[in-house]
Design a protein around this motif. Structure first.
Motif, PDB file in Angstrom:
ATOM      1  N   PHE A 116       0.809  -1.218   0.000  1.00 24.50           N
ATOM      2  CA  PHE A 116       0.000   0.000   0.000  1.00 24.50           C
ATOM      3  C   PHE A 116       0.845   1.271   0.000  1.00 24.50           C
ATOM      4  N   ARG A 117       2.135   1.156   0.187  1.00 24.74           N
ATOM      5  CA  ARG A 117       3.003   2.347   0.243  1.00 24.74           C
ATOM      6  C   ARG A 117       2.913   3.206  -1.024  1.00 24.74           C
ATOM      7  N   PRO A 118       2.874   2.620  -2.231  1.00 21.81           N
ATOM      8  CA  PRO A 118       2.737   3.462  -3.427  1.00 21.81           C
ATOM      9  C   PRO A 118       1.420   4.258  -3.444  1.00 21.81           C
ATOM     10  N   VAL A 119       0.372   3.717  -2.847  1.00 23.20           N
ATOM     11  CA  VAL A 119      -0.915   4.424  -2.784  1.00 23.20           C
ATOM     12  C   VAL A 119      -0.764   5.697  -1.967  1.00 23.20           C
ATOM     13  N   ARG A 178      -0.354   8.969  -3.662  1.00 18.64           N
ATOM     14  CA  ARG A 178      -1.450   9.456  -4.500  1.00 18.64           C
ATOM     15  C   ARG A 178      -2.308  10.458  -3.740  1.00 18.64           C
ATOM     16  N   GLU A 179      -2.851  11.409  -4.467  1.00 25.27           N
ATOM     17  CA  GLU A 179      -3.713  12.422  -3.871  1.00 25.27           C
ATOM     18  C   GLU A 179      -5.024  11.823  -3.352  1.00 25.27           C
ATOM     19  N   ASP A 180      -5.502  10.776  -4.016  1.00 25.72           N
ATOM     20  CA  ASP A 180      -6.779  10.158  -3.641  1.00 25.72           C
ATOM     21  C   ASP A 180      -6.610   8.975  -2.686  1.00 25.72           C
ATOM     22  N   ALA A 181      -5.454   8.877  -2.023  1.00 21.15           N
ATOM     23  CA  ALA A 181      -5.168   7.754  -1.130  1.00 21.15           C
ATOM     24  C   ALA A 181      -6.237   7.536  -0.057  1.00 21.15           C
TER      25      ALA A 181
END
Length: 85
Positions: free
Chosen positions: A48-51, A54-57
């Protein structure tokens, strides 16, 4: 799965546990659920680290957590599935 992002079911269940644990904090001190992001949690599964970048995480995490809700069967938690209810 959330859009083009795919994660193992066990990781999504761990995410839900982390997010549910956040609810036990004093409600007046809590960040609204829509803006809560588990990115600062040290036990967040690595996939989940790449998420987190993201702005919409927060919304992605919320949808994934809802998909792992205990009252849904694992098949019906998939948005592409129909006919369980």
């Amino acid at each position: 799965q959330d859009g083009d992002l795919k994660f193992p079911l066990e990781s999504v269940k761990k995410l839900k546990e982390l997010m549910d644990g956040n609810r036990h904090v004093n409600p007046r001190m809590m960040v609204p659920t829509a803006s809560y992001s588990p990115c600062q949690e040290k036990y967040l599964p690595e996939e989940f680290r790449p998420v987190c970048r993201r702005e919409d995480a927060p919304m992605i995490f919320k949808r994934l957590s809802l998909a792992a809700a205990d009252d849904l069967c694992e098949i019906c938690a998939n948005a592409a599935c129909a006919g369980c209810f």
